[in-house]
Motif scaffolding. Structure first.
Motif, PDB file in Angstrom:
ATOM      1  N   GLY A  33       8.655 -24.525   6.013  1.00  0.00           N
ATOM      2  CA  GLY A  33       8.623 -24.589   4.550  1.00  0.00           C
ATOM      3  C   GLY A  33       7.443 -23.818   3.979  1.00  0.00           C
ATOM      4  N   ARG A  34       6.285 -23.964   4.617  1.00  0.00           N
ATOM      5  CA  ARG A  34       5.101 -23.234   4.133  1.00  0.00           C
ATOM      6  C   ARG A  34       5.240 -21.734   4.359  1.00  0.00           C
ATOM      7  NH1 ARG A  34       0.390 -27.356   6.481  1.00  0.00           N
ATOM      8  NH2 ARG A  34       0.545 -28.899   4.785  1.00  0.00           N
ATOM      9  N   PHE A  35       5.855 -21.369   5.480  1.00  0.00           N
ATOM     10  CA  PHE A  35       6.077 -19.950   5.768  1.00  0.00           C
ATOM     11  C   PHE A  35       6.996 -19.328   4.716  1.00  0.00           C
ATOM     12  CE2 PHE A  35       9.173 -17.003   7.771  1.00  0.00           C
ATOM     13  CZ  PHE A  35       8.331 -15.933   8.015  1.00  0.00           C
ATOM     14  N   LEU A  36       8.116 -19.983   4.413  1.00  0.00           N
ATOM     15  CA  LEU A  36       9.043 -19.444   3.414  1.00  0.00           C
ATOM     16  C   LEU A  36       8.401 -19.408   2.030  1.00  0.00           C
ATOM     17  CD1 LEU A  36      12.504 -21.007   4.374  1.00  0.00           C
ATOM     18  CD2 LEU A  36      11.820 -18.615   4.508  1.00  0.00           C
ATOM     19  N   ALA A  37       7.585 -20.405   1.710  1.00  0.00           N
ATOM     20  CA  ALA A  37       6.902 -20.409   0.415  1.00  0.00           C
ATOM     21  C   ALA A  37       5.950 -19.221   0.298  1.00  0.00           C
ATOM     22  CB  ALA A  37       6.139 -21.720   0.231  1.00  0.00           C
ATOM     23  N   ARG A  38       5.321 -18.861   1.421  1.00  0.00           N
ATOM     24  CA  ARG A  38       4.400 -17.710   1.397  1.00  0.00           C
ATOM     25  C   ARG A  38       5.175 -16.404   1.255  1.00  0.00           C
ATOM     26  NH1 ARG A  38       0.623 -14.947  -0.552  1.00  0.00           N
ATOM     27  NH2 ARG A  38      -0.635 -13.690   0.907  1.00  0.00           N
ATOM     28  N   VAL A  39       6.305 -16.272   1.968  1.00  0.00           N
ATOM     29  CA  VAL A  39       7.136 -15.073   1.819  1.00  0.00           C
ATOM     30  C   VAL A  39       7.602 -14.947   0.366  1.00  0.00           C
ATOM     31  CG1 VAL A  39       9.285 -13.941   2.505  1.00  0.00           C
ATOM     32  CG2 VAL A  39       7.916 -15.134   4.222  1.00  0.00           C
ATOM     33  N   LYS A  40       8.027 -16.052  -0.227  1.00  0.00           N
ATOM     34  CA  LYS A  40       8.459 -16.073  -1.628  1.00  0.00           C
ATOM     35  C   LYS A  40       7.335 -15.607  -2.557  1.00  0.00           C
ATOM     36  CE  LYS A  40       9.756 -19.541  -5.146  1.00  0.00           C
ATOM     37  NZ  LYS A  40      11.062 -19.081  -5.659  1.00  0.00           N
ATOM     38  N   GLU A  41       6.121 -16.128  -2.313  1.00  0.00           N
ATOM     39  CA  GLU A  41       4.977 -15.760  -3.153  1.00  0.00           C
ATOM     40  C   GLU A  41       4.679 -14.264  -3.065  1.00  0.00           C
ATOM     41  OE1 GLU A  41       0.284 -17.066  -3.752  1.00  0.00           O
ATOM     42  OE2 GLU A  41       1.304 -17.486  -1.861  1.00  0.00           O
ATOM     43  N   ILE A  42       4.706 -13.716  -1.859  1.00  0.00           N
ATOM     44  CA  ILE A  42       4.424 -12.282  -1.688  1.00  0.00           C
ATOM     45  C   ILE A  42       5.455 -11.443  -2.418  1.00  0.00           C
ATOM     46  CG2 ILE A  42       4.312 -10.404   0.001  1.00  0.00           C
ATOM     47  CD1 ILE A  42       3.280 -12.517   2.037  1.00  0.00           C
ATOM     48  N   LEU A  43       6.739 -11.768  -2.250  1.00  0.00           N
ATOM     49  CA  LEU A  43       7.814 -10.984  -2.862  1.00  0.00           C
ATOM     50  C   LEU A  43       7.789 -11.068  -4.382  1.00  0.00           C
ATOM     51  CD1 LEU A  43      10.741 -11.842  -0.412  1.00  0.00           C
ATOM     52  CD2 LEU A  43       9.609  -9.621  -0.652  1.00  0.00           C
ATOM     53  N   GLU A  44       7.495 -12.238  -4.908  1.00  0.00           N
ATOM     54  CA  GLU A  44       7.521 -12.399  -6.366  1.00  0.00           C
ATOM     55  C   GLU A  44       6.320 -11.755  -7.037  1.00  0.00           C
ATOM     56  OE1 GLU A  44      10.239 -16.391  -6.944  1.00  0.00           O
ATOM     57  OE2 GLU A  44       8.063 -16.588  -7.115  1.00  0.00           O
ATOM     58  N   ASN A  45       5.316 -11.369  -6.259  1.00  0.00           N
ATOM     59  CA  ASN A  45       4.127 -10.727  -6.831  1.00  0.00           C
ATOM     60  C   ASN A  45       4.068  -9.227  -6.541  1.00  0.00           C
ATOM     61  OD1 ASN A  45       2.074 -12.786  -8.097  1.00  0.00           O
ATOM     62  ND2 ASN A  45       2.973 -13.826  -6.337  1.00  0.00           N
ATOM     63  N   ILE A  46       5.159  -8.668  -6.006  1.00  0.00           N
ATOM     64  CA  ILE A  46       5.227  -7.212  -5.812  1.00  0.00           C
ATOM     65  C   ILE A  46       5.447  -6.559  -7.166  1.00  0.00           C
ATOM     66  CG2 ILE A  46       6.628  -5.349  -4.882  1.00  0.00           C
ATOM     67  CD1 ILE A  46       7.047  -7.019  -2.388  1.00  0.00           C
ATOM     68  N   SER A  47       4.633  -5.580  -7.476  1.00  0.00           N
ATOM     69  CA  SER A  47       4.770  -4.859  -8.743  1.00  0.00           C
ATOM     70  C   SER A  47       4.058  -3.510  -8.634  1.00  0.00           C
ATOM     71  CB  SER A  47       4.180  -5.672  -9.905  1.00  0.00           C
ATOM     72  OG  SER A  47       2.779  -5.800  -9.745  1.00  0.00           O
ATOM     73  N   LYS A  48       4.262  -2.687  -9.641  1.00  0.00           N
ATOM     74  CA  LYS A  48       3.646  -1.371  -9.672  1.00  0.00           C
ATOM     75  C   LYS A  48       2.133  -1.467  -9.684  1.00  0.00           C
ATOM     76  CE  LYS A  48       3.724   2.928 -12.361  1.00  0.00           C
ATOM     77  NZ  LYS A  48       4.310   3.623 -13.559  1.00  0.00           N
ATOM     78  N   GLU A  49       1.631  -2.532 -10.311  1.00  0.00           N
ATOM     79  CA  GLU A  49       0.175  -2.661 -10.493  1.00  0.00           C
ATOM     80  C   GLU A  49      -0.554  -3.078  -9.210  1.00  0.00           C
ATOM     81  OE1 GLU A  49       2.242  -2.431 -14.060  1.00  0.00           O
ATOM     82  OE2 GLU A  49       2.452  -4.054 -12.566  1.00  0.00           O
ATOM     83  N   ASN A  50       0.074  -3.877  -8.340  1.00  0.00           N
ATOM     84  CA  ASN A  50      -0.676  -4.399  -7.189  1.00  0.00           C
ATOM     85  C   ASN A  50      -0.048  -4.119  -5.835  1.00  0.00           C
ATOM     86  OD1 ASN A  50       1.513  -6.141  -7.091  1.00  0.00           O
ATOM     87  ND2 ASN A  50       0.417  -7.876  -7.992  1.00  0.00           N
ATOM     88  N   THR A  51       0.941  -3.217  -5.790  1.00  0.00           N
ATOM     89  CA  THR A  51       1.616  -2.942  -4.512  1.00  0.00           C
ATOM     90  C   THR A  51       1.738  -1.437  -4.310  1.00  0.00           C
ATOM     91  OG1 THR A  51       2.906  -4.969  -4.766  1.00  0.00           O
ATOM     92  CG2 THR A  51       3.633  -3.396  -3.088  1.00  0.00           C
ATOM     93  N   SER A  52       1.380  -0.988  -3.110  1.00  0.00           N
ATOM     94  CA  SER A  52       1.552   0.417  -2.740  1.00  0.00           C
ATOM     95  C   SER A  52       2.538   0.515  -1.592  1.00  0.00           C
ATOM     96  CB  SER A  52       0.215   1.026  -2.341  1.00  0.00           C
ATOM     97  OG  SER A  52       0.415   2.341  -1.821  1.00  0.00           O
ATOM     98  N   VAL A  53       3.373   1.522  -1.592  1.00  0.00           N
ATOM     99  CA  VAL A  53       4.318   1.714  -0.486  1.00  0.00           C
ATOM    100  C   VAL A  53       3.697   2.578   0.602  1.00  0.00           C
ATOM    101  CG1 VAL A  53       6.319   1.455  -1.978  1.00  0.00           C
ATOM    102  CG2 VAL A  53       5.395   3.743  -1.547  1.00  0.00           C
ATOM    103  N   TYR A  54       2.499   3.127   0.359  1.00  0.00           N
ATOM    104  CA  TYR A  54       1.859   4.023   1.321  1.00  0.00           C
ATOM    105  C   TYR A  54       0.685   3.342   2.022  1.00  0.00           C
ATOM    106  CZ  TYR A  54       4.675   7.550  -1.003  1.00  0.00           C
ATOM    107  OH  TYR A  54       5.730   8.255  -1.538  1.00  0.00           O
TER     108      TYR A  54
END
Length: 449
Positions: free
Chosen positions: A428-449
């Motif tokens: 449950g904690r692992f999935l909650a962390r994956v959810k948190e990371i994905l929901e905070n991906i954005s142009k401002e704080n995520t780089s693909v490089y």
């Protein structure tokens, strides 16, 4: 001249057998060292068996379609060199010598008790027969076959999967407590209380379910070596690992917008697609680093927590499923992961995937959303402890904080886990962390490089 043996190699991690799909040589052909001899299929890869010697093909020990265990004899090669006479003698099974051996009274090294009280067999009759491969043990367990009553056709009398399959197909399955198979010498019956063979009571016999029969107009599809191996591995996973299942839904609206803003420029610059799946694999590998117990395997009397985070990804062809591995995924960028996904998928579909590219997986991520699935329960990729299904991204109305309703891009993440290794709390904690990371991906704080 010398006769050398070529045996079935181990073509991948946890691979125990392979099926000869096609011979590339015939007796009398001259081959050089490392020349391909045969195409072999397993549940993990299609590969070529190379020659370990330079010489002339002497004899093919298997036919196309035969399934051999790792270490079984594939073919023999006649090579030029000193000591040829001795090598030829060593290549031949010492069947006569073994058969003439008799047990010495009181010697535990040369005697073994049979499954029926009051009888004994020379250990020399057993030889390699007693060293059963995992595939043989699994098949014997599934069909309640008494291996003590089976005559092996492999090297030194070793029992092969093919031997058991022939017994199953014929319906003559030797059970524990029944008389030995007819192929055993009549002079060595297993004695009962009165010294005569005792068949099992009829009430103890278990009838095997008859195989399905094709009706007129039905299409019969032969089971390939790859399909048979996949079936065996999936059955082993379901039988040995107590599966549990849990799911979370994730709002990936920001991720969708960010990826869509990049995909055209990325394709022109890099030459391959920037997929949503690459972002998911990156987020999952990051969460695995924070929850290392998820990156574990069951090993009987211990649990092995893997140091490297190697993500297995499922890639399907028209008639098979392959699971190549992205090594050290936590150290790669989204771009690096996207490139590997693209390259591995291309190799699978072109038949160029190597056995090394199938080894070492510690956690599996399956992109079931690619064909529209929104909820599913995956079978764990044994011996790993979990598999995560990434479902289809669907636009749905969602009630936001403050009571407002808005269309959002939502995705379900479905986790199957081995309950011997993992419990609900860590998952449950692992999935909650994956959810948190994905929901905070954005142009401002995520780089693909």
């Amino acid at each position: 001249m010398a006769i050398e043996n070529i045996t079935m190699p181990q073509l991948g991690e946890s691979v125990t057998e392979g099926t000869i799909e096609k011979w590339l040589v015939k007796p009398g052909d001259h081959v050089n060292k490392y020349d391909p001899l045969a195409e072999v299929n397993t549940d993990k890869v299609t590969a070529e068996v190379p020659s370990s010697f330079t010489g002339t093909i002497k004899e093919l020990k298997a036919e196309e379609g035969d399934t051999l265990s790792v270490g079984d004899l594939v073919c023999t090669i006649e090579t030029e060199g000193a000591g040829g006479g001795e090598a030829v003698e060593e290549a031949k099974p010492a069947a006569g010598e073994e058969a003439n051996k008799s047990p010495v009274a009181g010697s535990q090294n040369e005697m073994e008790l049979s499954g029926t009280q009051g009888s004994a067999k020379p250990a020399a009759q057993k030889g390699a027969k007693g060293r059963y491969s995992p595939a043989v043990l699994r098949l014997a367990q599934e069909h309640e076959i008494d291996l003590n009553q089976v005559e092996g056709s492999g090297r030194d009398g070793r029992i092969t999967r093919k031997d058991l399959q022939q017994l199953i197909d014929s319906g003559s399955i030797p059970k524990e407590g029944t008389a030995p198979a007819a192929s055993q010498p009549a002079s060595e019956p297993e004695a009962g209380a009165q010294g005569t063979p005792q068949p099992a009571p009829k009430s103890a016999e278990r009838k095997e379910a008859p195989p399905a029969e094709a009706a007129p107009g039905d299409k019969e599809i032969p089971v390939t070596g790859v399909r048979r191996a996949i079936a065996a591995n999936m059955l082993k996973s379901k039988q040995e690992a107590p599966h549990a299942w849990t799911m979370v839904e994730v709002d990936v609206t920001n991720l969708v917008q960010y990826r869509d803003s990049l995909k055209k420029e990325f394709k022109e610059r890099e030459g391959f697609n920037l997929t949503y799946f690459a972002f998911f694999v990156k987020a999952i590998s990051q969460a695995l680093k924070e929850f290392p117990m998820m990156n574990s395997m069951w090993a009987g009397d211990k649990i092995i927590q893997k140091k490297d985070i190697n993500i297995s990804i499922a890639v399907a062809t028209e008639d098979a499923l392959f699971v190549p591995v992205i090594k050290n995924a936590d150290d790669k960028s989204v771009k690096g992961i996207a490139r590997e996904i693209n390259e591995l998928a291309a190799k699978v579909r072109s038949g160029k995937l190597t056995s090394d590219e199938m080894k070492g997986g510690t956690f599996t991520v399956n992109n079931t959303g690619s064909f529209g699935s929104v909820q599913s329960m995956g079978i764990i990729n044994y011996p790993q402890a979990a598999i995560l299904q990434v479902e289809s991204i669907v636009k749905r109305p969602v009630i936001l904080e403050g009571g407002m309703m808005a269309p959002r891009d939502m995705v379900n993440l479905c986790l199957s886990l081995d309950h011997r290794v993992l419990d609900g709390l860590v998952c449950g904690r692992f999935l909650a962390r994956v959810k948190e990371i994905l929901e905070n991906i954005s142009k401002e704080n995520t780089s693909v490089y």
